[in-house]
Motif scaffolding. Structure first.
Motif, PDB file in Angstrom:
ATOM      1  N   LEU A  58      -2.476 -11.339  -1.134  1.00 18.24           N
ATOM      2  CA  LEU A  58      -2.650 -10.879  -2.108  1.00 18.24           C
ATOM      3  C   LEU A  58      -3.479  -9.633  -2.162  1.00 18.24           C
ATOM      4  CD1 LEU A  58      -3.171 -14.654  -3.429  1.00 18.24           C
ATOM      5  CD2 LEU A  58      -1.687 -13.761  -3.936  1.00 18.24           C
ATOM      6  N   THR A 116      -3.391  -7.093  -1.806  1.00 17.69           N
ATOM      7  CA  THR A 116      -2.963  -5.315  -1.966  1.00 17.69           C
ATOM      8  C   THR A 116      -2.416  -5.902  -2.723  1.00 17.69           C
ATOM      9  OG1 THR A 116      -1.255  -6.443  -0.394  1.00 17.69           O
ATOM     10  CG2 THR A 116      -2.648  -6.118   1.010  1.00 17.69           C
ATOM     11  N   ILE A 117      -1.825  -6.185  -3.696  1.00 11.51           N
ATOM     12  CA  ILE A 117      -1.508  -6.298  -5.141  1.00 11.51           C
ATOM     13  C   ILE A 117      -3.017  -5.509  -5.811  1.00 11.51           C
ATOM     14  CG2 ILE A 117      -1.225  -7.337  -7.189  1.00 11.51           C
ATOM     15  CD1 ILE A 117      -0.174 -10.107  -5.493  1.00 11.51           C
ATOM     16  N   HIS A 156      -3.871  -5.228  -9.423  1.00 10.92           N
ATOM     17  CA  HIS A 156      -3.751  -5.433  -9.953  1.00 10.92           C
ATOM     18  C   HIS A 156      -5.519  -5.911 -10.557  1.00 10.92           C
ATOM     19  CE1 HIS A 156      -0.336  -4.379 -11.912  1.00 10.92           C
ATOM     20  NE2 HIS A 156      -0.075  -5.025 -10.596  1.00 10.92           N
ATOM     21  N   TYR A 177      -0.668  -9.496 -11.710  1.00 11.41           N
ATOM     22  CA  TYR A 177      -0.927 -10.071 -10.693  1.00 11.41           C
ATOM     23  C   TYR A 177      -0.218 -11.348 -10.426  1.00 11.41           C
ATOM     24  CZ  TYR A 177      -3.760 -13.083  -7.196  1.00 11.41           C
ATOM     25  OH  TYR A 177      -4.362 -13.852  -6.287  1.00 11.41           O
ATOM     26  N   HIS A 222       3.657  -9.977  -9.688  1.00  9.73           N
ATOM     27  CA  HIS A 222       4.145  -8.967  -7.941  1.00  9.73           C
ATOM     28  C   HIS A 222       4.603 -10.337  -7.629  1.00  9.73           C
ATOM     29  CE1 HIS A 222       3.159  -6.320  -4.961  1.00  9.73           C
ATOM     30  NE2 HIS A 222       2.479  -5.440  -5.935  1.00  9.73           N
ATOM     31  N   ASP A 223       5.575  -9.425  -6.427  1.00 15.38           N
ATOM     32  CA  ASP A 223       6.584  -9.765  -5.443  1.00 15.38           C
ATOM     33  C   ASP A 223       5.675 -10.470  -4.465  1.00 15.38           C
ATOM     34  OD1 ASP A 223       8.789  -9.146  -6.671  1.00 15.38           O
ATOM     35  OD2 ASP A 223       9.367  -7.042  -5.695  1.00 15.38           O
ATOM     36  N   LEU A 224       4.534 -10.136  -3.994  1.00 13.80           N
ATOM     37  CA  LEU A 224       3.618 -10.500  -2.802  1.00 13.80           C
ATOM     38  C   LEU A 224       3.070 -11.904  -3.989  1.00 13.80           C
ATOM     39  CD1 LEU A 224       2.129  -7.061  -2.288  1.00 13.80           C
ATOM     40  CD2 LEU A 224       3.580  -8.462  -1.212  1.00 13.80           C
ATOM     41  N   TYR A 225       2.811 -11.537  -4.509  1.00 16.33           N
ATOM     42  CA  TYR A 225       2.403 -13.502  -5.207  1.00 16.33           C
ATOM     43  C   TYR A 225       3.247 -14.205  -5.078  1.00 16.33           C
ATOM     44  CZ  TYR A 225       0.268 -16.550  -7.925  1.00 16.33           C
ATOM     45  OH  TYR A 225      -0.444 -18.064  -9.070  1.00 16.33           O
TER      46      TYR A 225
END
Length: 119
Positions: free
Chosen positions: A26, A28-29, A31, A67, A70-73
């Protein structure tokens, strides 16, 4: 500004490091103004049930929503959900022009409640 705080408990304490790793993606996201993932030090005298904390600061609701979208979330959820028992989340607004509420404001409000019986 919006503060976003999420508290996690692990199903099994041996998985806490894996939970932290899964939540660390998270950070690296882009926002968040600030985003931290940390293990609870568990030094509170009244309760130490929480294992991991995510603390974030966002400029506004749009940034918080971006945030969460986001794909990483979603990747973080995929990694952490099977390992966690409980998840508690809190989002609250913080005035950007004040660092904290003055104790005199709290005292005057308490006095008003005492004298009127309510707000």
């Amino acid at each position: 500004m919006i503060r976003h705080i999420v508290l996690f408990t692990a199903k099994d304490k041996v998985d806490i490091d894996q939970i932290i790793e899964g939540l660390s993606v998270l950070t690296t996201i882009p926002h968040a103004r600030r985003l931290e993932v940390a293990r609870n030090r568990q030094t509170d005298q009244l309760g130490n049930d929480i294992d991991v904390v995510v603390y974030g600061e966002f400029d506004n609701e749009t940034e918080l929503a971006a945030y969460k979208a986001h794909d990483l979330y979603q990747e973080s959820i995929r990694r952490v959900r099977p390992l966690r028992e409980l998840r508690f989340a809190v989002d609250y607004n913080v005035p950007t022009d004040e660092r904290c509420v003055s104790t005199s404001v709290i005292s005057s409000k308490a006095q008003r409640i005492d004298s009127t019986g309510g707000d």
